[in-house]
Write a protein that holds these residues in place. Structure first.
Motif, PDB file in Angstrom:
ATOM      1  N   ILE A   1       0.865  -1.175   0.000  1.00  0.00           N
ATOM      2  CA  ILE A   1       0.000   0.000   0.000  1.00  0.00           C
ATOM      3  C   ILE A   1       0.904   1.228   0.000  1.00  0.00           C
ATOM      4  O   ILE A   1       1.747   1.388   0.892  1.00  0.00           O
ATOM      5  CB  ILE A   1      -0.940   0.037   1.221  1.00  0.00           C
ATOM      6  N   VAL A   2       0.785   2.072  -1.005  1.00  0.00           N
ATOM      7  CA  VAL A   2       1.566   3.296  -1.098  1.00  0.00           C
ATOM      8  C   VAL A   2       0.732   4.429  -0.509  1.00  0.00           C
ATOM      9  O   VAL A   2      -0.365   4.717  -0.989  1.00  0.00           O
ATOM     10  CB  VAL A   2       1.946   3.613  -2.555  1.00  0.00           C
ATOM     11  N   VAL A   3       1.246   5.041   0.543  1.00  0.00           N
ATOM     12  CA  VAL A   3       0.553   6.159   1.184  1.00  0.00           C
ATOM     13  C   VAL A   3       1.302   7.434   0.838  1.00  0.00           C
ATOM     14  O   VAL A   3       2.479   7.590   1.167  1.00  0.00           O
ATOM     15  CB  VAL A   3       0.484   5.980   2.712  1.00  0.00           C
ATOM     16  N   THR A   4       0.616   8.328   0.145  1.00  0.00           N
ATOM     17  CA  THR A   4       1.243   9.558  -0.293  1.00  0.00           C
ATOM     18  C   THR A   4       0.370  10.740   0.100  1.00  0.00           C
ATOM     19  O   THR A   4      -0.658  10.588   0.738  1.00  0.00           O
ATOM     20  CB  THR A   4       1.499   9.517  -1.821  1.00  0.00           C
ATOM     21  N   GLY A   5       0.779  11.925  -0.262  1.00  0.00           N
ATOM     22  CA  GLY A   5       0.088  13.142   0.132  1.00  0.00           C
ATOM     23  C   GLY A   5       1.109  14.225   0.376  1.00  0.00           C
ATOM     24  O   GLY A   5       2.260  13.952   0.740  1.00  0.00           O
ATOM     25  N   PHE A   6       0.712  15.464   0.177  1.00  0.00           N
ATOM     26  CA  PHE A   6       1.664  16.562   0.267  1.00  0.00           C
ATOM     27  C   PHE A   6       2.149  16.753   1.703  1.00  0.00           C
ATOM     28  O   PHE A   6       1.592  16.186   2.653  1.00  0.00           O
ATOM     29  CB  PHE A   6       1.054  17.860  -0.270  1.00  0.00           C
TER      30      PHE A   6
ATOM     31  N   GLY B   1      -0.853  14.617   6.840  1.00  0.00           N
ATOM     32  CA  GLY B   1      -1.289  13.678   7.865  1.00  0.00           C
ATOM     33  C   GLY B   1      -1.040  12.224   7.536  1.00  0.00           C
ATOM     34  O   GLY B   1      -1.691  11.338   8.105  1.00  0.00           O
ATOM     35  N   LYS B   2      -0.074  11.947   6.653  1.00  0.00           N
ATOM     36  CA  LYS B   2       0.199  10.562   6.253  1.00  0.00           C
ATOM     37  C   LYS B   2       0.635   9.706   7.433  1.00  0.00           C
ATOM     38  O   LYS B   2       0.152   8.584   7.616  1.00  0.00           O
ATOM     39  CB  LYS B   2       1.300  10.547   5.172  1.00  0.00           C
ATOM     40  N   THR B   3       1.565  10.215   8.230  1.00  0.00           N
ATOM     41  CA  THR B   3       2.102   9.420   9.332  1.00  0.00           C
ATOM     42  C   THR B   3       1.017   9.075  10.347  1.00  0.00           C
ATOM     43  O   THR B   3       0.976   7.956  10.879  1.00  0.00           O
ATOM     44  CB  THR B   3       3.251  10.178  10.025  1.00  0.00           C
ATOM     45  N   THR B   4       0.116  10.004  10.621  1.00  0.00           N
ATOM     46  CA  THR B   4      -0.974   9.738  11.558  1.00  0.00           C
ATOM     47  C   THR B   4      -1.872   8.628  11.040  1.00  0.00           C
ATOM     48  O   THR B   4      -2.268   7.720  11.786  1.00  0.00           O
ATOM     49  CB  THR B   4      -1.796  11.010  11.800  1.00  0.00           C
ATOM     50  N   LEU B   5      -2.208   8.665   9.755  1.00  0.00           N
ATOM     51  CA  LEU B   5      -3.037   7.608   9.171  1.00  0.00           C
ATOM     52  C   LEU B   5      -2.349   6.252   9.278  1.00  0.00           C
ATOM     53  O   LEU B   5      -2.971   5.252   9.656  1.00  0.00           O
ATOM     54  CB  LEU B   5      -3.326   7.929   7.700  1.00  0.00           C
ATOM     55  N   VAL B   6      -1.061   6.217   8.918  1.00  0.00           N
ATOM     56  CA  VAL B   6      -0.323   4.948   8.951  1.00  0.00           C
ATOM     57  C   VAL B   6      -0.200   4.436  10.379  1.00  0.00           C
ATOM     58  O   VAL B   6      -0.392   3.240  10.651  1.00  0.00           O
ATOM     59  CB  VAL B   6       1.067   5.124   8.300  1.00  0.00           C
ATOM     60  N   LYS B   7       0.121   5.321  11.301  1.00  0.00           N
ATOM     61  CA  LYS B   7       0.285   4.910  12.700  1.00  0.00           C
ATOM     62  C   LYS B   7      -1.018   4.343  13.255  1.00  0.00           C
ATOM     63  O   LYS B   7      -1.018   3.302  13.929  1.00  0.00           O
ATOM     64  CB  LYS B   7       0.762   6.093  13.545  1.00  0.00           C
TER      65      LYS B   7
ATOM     66  N   VAL C   1      -3.111   2.740  -3.792  1.00  0.00           N
ATOM     67  CA  VAL C   1      -2.455   4.021  -3.546  1.00  0.00           C
ATOM     68  C   VAL C   1      -3.434   4.867  -2.743  1.00  0.00           C
ATOM     69  O   VAL C   1      -4.553   5.133  -3.186  1.00  0.00           O
ATOM     70  CB  VAL C   1      -2.073   4.745  -4.846  1.00  0.00           C
ATOM     71  N   VAL C   2      -3.007   5.263  -1.548  1.00  0.00           N
ATOM     72  CA  VAL C   2      -3.837   6.077  -0.665  1.00  0.00           C
ATOM     73  C   VAL C   2      -3.197   7.457  -0.563  1.00  0.00           C
ATOM     74  O   VAL C   2      -2.026   7.576  -0.196  1.00  0.00           O
ATOM     75  CB  VAL C   2      -3.950   5.434   0.733  1.00  0.00           C
ATOM     76  N   THR C   3      -3.945   8.483  -0.894  1.00  0.00           N
ATOM     77  CA  THR C   3      -3.436   9.847  -0.857  1.00  0.00           C
ATOM     78  C   THR C   3      -4.146  10.637   0.224  1.00  0.00           C
ATOM     79  O   THR C   3      -5.381  10.650   0.283  1.00  0.00           O
ATOM     80  CB  THR C   3      -3.619  10.556  -2.208  1.00  0.00           C
TER      81      THR C   3
ATOM     82  N   ASP D   1      -6.076   5.618  -5.590  1.00  0.00           N
ATOM     83  CA  ASP D   1      -7.259   4.763  -5.563  1.00  0.00           C
ATOM     84  C   ASP D   1      -8.246   5.292  -4.525  1.00  0.00           C
ATOM     85  O   ASP D   1      -9.455   5.289  -4.741  1.00  0.00           O
ATOM     86  CB  ASP D   1      -6.882   3.322  -5.198  1.00  0.00           C
ATOM     87  N   THR D   2      -7.700   5.720  -3.389  1.00  0.00           N
ATOM     88  CA  THR D   2      -8.499   6.301  -2.313  1.00  0.00           C
ATOM     89  C   THR D   2      -7.853   7.600  -1.869  1.00  0.00           C
ATOM     90  O   THR D   2      -6.637   7.669  -1.705  1.00  0.00           O
ATOM     91  CB  THR D   2      -8.594   5.341  -1.107  1.00  0.00           C
ATOM     92  N   ILE D   3      -8.656   8.638  -1.692  1.00  0.00           N
ATOM     93  CA  ILE D   3      -8.178   9.914  -1.168  1.00  0.00           C
ATOM     94  C   ILE D   3      -8.814  10.122   0.195  1.00  0.00           C
ATOM     95  O   ILE D   3     -10.035  10.062   0.343  1.00  0.00           O
ATOM     96  CB  ILE D   3      -8.538  11.079  -2.106  1.00  0.00           C
ATOM     97  N   VAL D   4      -7.966  10.332   1.196  1.00  0.00           N
ATOM     98  CA  VAL D   4      -8.443  10.570   2.554  1.00  0.00           C
ATOM     99  C   VAL D   4      -8.328  12.063   2.849  1.00  0.00           C
ATOM    100  O   VAL D   4      -7.224  12.619   2.848  1.00  0.00           O
ATOM    101  CB  VAL D   4      -7.631   9.772   3.585  1.00  0.00           C
ATOM    102  N   VAL D   5      -9.449  12.705   3.066  1.00  0.00           N
ATOM    103  CA  VAL D   5      -9.462  14.121   3.437  1.00  0.00           C
ATOM    104  C   VAL D   5      -9.246  14.198   4.940  1.00  0.00           C
ATOM    105  O   VAL D   5     -10.104  13.776   5.726  1.00  0.00           O
ATOM    106  CB  VAL D   5     -10.786  14.796   3.030  1.00  0.00           C
ATOM    107  N   THR D   6      -8.088  14.697   5.354  1.00  0.00           N
ATOM    108  CA  THR D   6      -7.689  14.712   6.755  1.00  0.00           C
ATOM    109  C   THR D   6      -7.982  16.058   7.405  1.00  0.00           C
ATOM    110  O   THR D   6      -8.311  17.038   6.743  1.00  0.00           O
ATOM    111  CB  THR D   6      -6.188  14.418   6.877  1.00  0.00           C
ATOM    112  N   LYS D   7      -7.840  16.088   8.724  1.00  0.00           N
ATOM    113  CA  LYS D   7      -7.975  17.307   9.530  1.00  0.00           C
ATOM    114  C   LYS D   7      -9.368  17.920   9.424  1.00  0.00           C
ATOM    115  O   LYS D   7      -9.532  19.135   9.567  1.00  0.00           O
ATOM    116  CB  LYS D   7      -6.897  18.328   9.144  1.00  0.00           C
ATOM    117  N   THR D   8     -10.371  17.091   9.187  1.00  0.00           N
ATOM    118  CA  THR D   8     -11.736  17.609   9.114  1.00  0.00           C
ATOM    119  C   THR D   8     -12.205  18.122  10.468  1.00  0.00           C
ATOM    120  O   THR D   8     -13.164  18.895  10.537  1.00  0.00           O
ATOM    121  CB  THR D   8     -12.699  16.514   8.618  1.00  0.00           C
TER     122      THR D   8
END
Length: 343
Positions: free
Chosen positions: A28-33, A37-43, A148-150, A175-182
């Motif tokens: 699973i490739v986790v990306t994002g600018f 919040g990539k590390t928080t999602l992975v953790k 691929v999760v962005t 494939d999936t975009i996670v909108v973080t910090k909502t």
């Protein structure tokens, strides 16, 4: 509120945080600018029941690794690829690291793992990473890209997509975009970002995350990897100009007012050029390390961990900036420290 209702284990920032052979291994490739919040999602994922048996490969653009230290205690195996991004000068390092994971697992040198999560640098273009799995036959025989999760920041994401081609490529490839910090964004910011993301990638699944919590199904995809075999636009990496990374370190405990006032000043003067500042700090009066993160004009609440993730108690604050030099930031810290001497 913490002063009125302080628990027995509360610190300066509130309660401390606890921290088969033959089948191809899903990746699973986790990306994002930067700062998305990539590390928080992975953790959060690897600490869940569904995340057990996960090996982590972390890539950081900065010269010092922060994210791998935060993930190390939770993952079965963590590999840091530092000071570059996977789409550029360390792609061969990625291949070596992935092959070594398989070899070490077979020899019993590391715990058995059943999946790999690659957390890319915030400046990485996922396209060349995916192409690596398609062109390296040996690697493709051991691994396949499952999803691929962005991550996209609800507060700064719309402006980031407008300003940085890297962020747009990350959204296009997802494939999936996670909108973080909502939890800290307005509903208008959420809606505007989702609309922008859907225009860039109408086929992606878009989900929201509150405090980094997301359904475990985000880290899996039914047949999504087949889309990466040639259908999707794959661009060469071209990083935005004038972006630099540097790390400030301190070998003595820091006074929190100095850190807070320095960053407040820096964000007020040059917030739009602070792509990310993230660090592990040894703060006076705190038993554990304090995790801090600043993204443009946004300061995340500091969090004190129960224990240090490794034996190194040197404070490290990694900056990724645009048109802001290391000496400028260091001088600002020194000036504020002179105005706010420790008691």
């Amino acid at each position: 509120m913490n002063d009125l209702f302080r628990s027995t284990d509360a610190g300066l920032f509130g309660r401390r945080l606890r921290h088969e052979r033959g089948a191809r291994i899903p990746v699973i490739v986790v990306t994002g600018f930067l700062g998305a919040g990539k590390t928080t999602l992975v953790k959060n994922f690897i600490e869940s029941e569904a995340g057990h048996g996960t090996a982590i490969v972390v890539n950081e653009f900065g010269a010092a690794g922060i994210d791998d230290a935060l993930l190390r205690s939770s993952a079965d195996e963590t590999v840091l690829l530092g000071n570059g991004c996977l789409c550029c000068n360390v792609r061969s390092d990625l291949q070596v690291a992935l092959r070594k994971l398989v070899t070490d697992r077979e020899r019993g040198l590391i715990p058995h793992f059943q999946r790999v999560v690659i957390e890319t640098s915030g400046l990485a273009d996922p396209g060349p990473i995916l192409r690596t799995f398609a062109t390296d036959r040996a690697l493709g025989g051991e691994y396949y890209v499952e999803a691929v999760v962005t991550a996209a920041d609800a507060v700064n994401g719309a402006a980031t997509l407008d300003a940085f081609p890297e962020a747009r490529r990350q959204a296009i490839m997802a494939d999936t975009i996670v909108v973080t910090k909502t939890d800290i964004a307005s509903s208008g910011q959420d809606a505007a970002l989702v609309a922008q993301l859907r225009s860039l990638n109408p086929r992606a699944r878009v989900v929201t995350s509150d405090h980094g919590d997301v359904d475990d199904s985000v880290f899996a995809s039914d047949g999504a990897s087949s889309l990466h075999d040639g259908e999707i636009f794959i661009a060469e990496a071209m990083h935005a100009d004038r972006i630099v990374s540097f790390t400030l370190t301190w070998d003595r405990p820091l006074a929190w007012p100095v850190v807070a006032r320095t960053m407040e000043t820096l964000m007020a003067l040059r917030g739009s050029d602070i792509l990310r500042a993230k660090g592990i700090l040894n703060v006076e009066g705190c038993a554990g390390p304090v995790i801090v993160q600043f993204v443009q004009h946004l300061a995340h609440p500091p969090a004190e961990l129960q224990t240090w993730p490794d034996g190194d108690r040197i404070s490290r604050l990694v900056f990724i900036t645009r048109n802001i030099g290391e000496q400028d930031v260091k001088s600002l810290f020194e000036a504020v420290a002179r105005l706010n001497p420790s008691p």
